[in-house]
Design an enzyme around this catalytic site. Structure first.
Site, PDB file in Angstrom:
ATOM      1  CG  ASN A  50     -32.209 -19.303  -4.809  1.00 56.78           C
ATOM      2  OD1 ASN A  50     -31.471 -20.266  -4.981  1.00 56.78           O
ATOM      3  ND2 ASN A  50     -33.518 -19.390  -4.888  1.00 56.78           N
ATOM      4  CG  HIS A 110     -22.387 -27.438 -17.037  1.00 52.44           C
ATOM      5  ND1 HIS A 110     -22.265 -26.093 -17.294  1.00 52.44           N
ATOM      6  CD2 HIS A 110     -21.492 -28.060 -17.842  1.00 52.44           C
ATOM      7  CE1 HIS A 110     -21.316 -25.904 -18.205  1.00 52.44           C
ATOM      8  NE2 HIS A 110     -20.832 -27.093 -18.560  1.00 52.44           N
TER       9      HIS A 110
END
Length: 277
Positions: free
Chosen positions: A126, A90
């Site tokens: 991460n 997004h």
């Protein structure tokens, strides 16, 4: 599918959309606008208004679809993400425009799943990616002492050397600028404040070009490495993208960010507490 889109007068100080200086398709949705580059099939800029005091928590619709207002060949759709580990990232976050009345908020949530609001990102998750996803929340918290409203601009950096994959150049960098109205003192006139960030998903390899060539010959997406997130001068975002960011450059809250310089001025972020406001 008509919607008013991004509102330049949303804050107590005017903040226009970035000016692209190239052919774009301006696509308006509920509370946000996408400036789609039809040649690159990705957004060159997005702008969203975020009302932190009126946000709604809605279930994720997850219904990605092409925008029927532009040709399918002008937007990167499902084919780009099929059978690989690329994420449909997004640009305008799913939660950012989801405010207002129930029907309005529900439509805004669905609108964020239009493919012009997506760009390919590495599937590896991460700590730095989590940090990137939380930037707006952090700035909203800071701005809450005023009116808890933000205008946020985000897109990939569409570089001329982005490695091609399935007809789309895969961006190495993403940028974000968050803007809010600040008041230097109680009762003072509001002034524009802004901070800028860059996410780097360039692979950490000794020979990027060689690895990219191997991936393309094998029909695979280019290698994308661990995310690194930086706070950067707004002027550097303008230089990287070629966008006219108007008054956002002068409103930068990063110390020493008055002029364009080298990446040595970028501040790599390990946590939200390291952001300079």
């Amino acid at each position: 599918m008509t919607a008013p889109g991004y509102d330049a007068a949303f804050l107590d100080v005017p903040v226009p959309l970035p000016v692209a200086g190239r052919v774009v398709r301006e696509l308006t949705y509920v509370h946000f606008t996408v400036l789609l580059d039809p040649a690159r099939r990705l957004a060159v800029a997005t702008g969203v208004n975020v009302d932190g005091a009126a946000l709604r928590d809605l279930d994720r619709s997850d219904d990605w679809r092409l925008d029927p207002r532009v040709d399918a060949g002008e937007q990167a759709g499902a084919d780009l993400y099929a059978g690989n580990d690329l994420d449909r990232g997004h640009l305008v976050r799913r939660s950012d425009p989801v405010w207002g009345g129930p029907a309005e908020a529900e439509q805004a949530e669905r609108d964020t799943f239009a493919y012009p609001n997506a760009a390919p990102q590495a599937g590896l998750f991460n700590q730095s990616r989590e940090l990137w996803l939380g930037l707006e929340d952090h700035v909203l918290t800071y701005a809450d002492t005023h009116d808890a409203k933000l205008s946020v601009f985000t897109a990939p950096v569409l570089g001329a050397d982005d490695p091609p994959y399935r007809g789309v150049g895969i961006p190495r960098l993403f940028w974000k600028v968050a803007a809010w109205a600040a008041r230097p003192a109680p009762g003072a006139e509001p002034v524009l404040a802004a901070t800028a960030y860059v996410l780097d998903q360039t692979p950490q390899l000794d020979d990027i070009d060689l690895e990219t060539e191997r991936a393309l010959l094998a029909g695979e997406p280019p290698p994308l490495g661990p995310y690194r997130t930086y706070q950067v001068p707004v002027a550097d975002v303008a230089a990287l993208t070629g966008l006219d960011l108007g008054s956002l450059v002068a409103a930068d809250r990063l110390p020493g960010a008055a002029s364009v310089g080298t990446r040595e001025r970028w501040v790599e972020l390990g946590s939200l507490s390291e952001i300079r406001m």
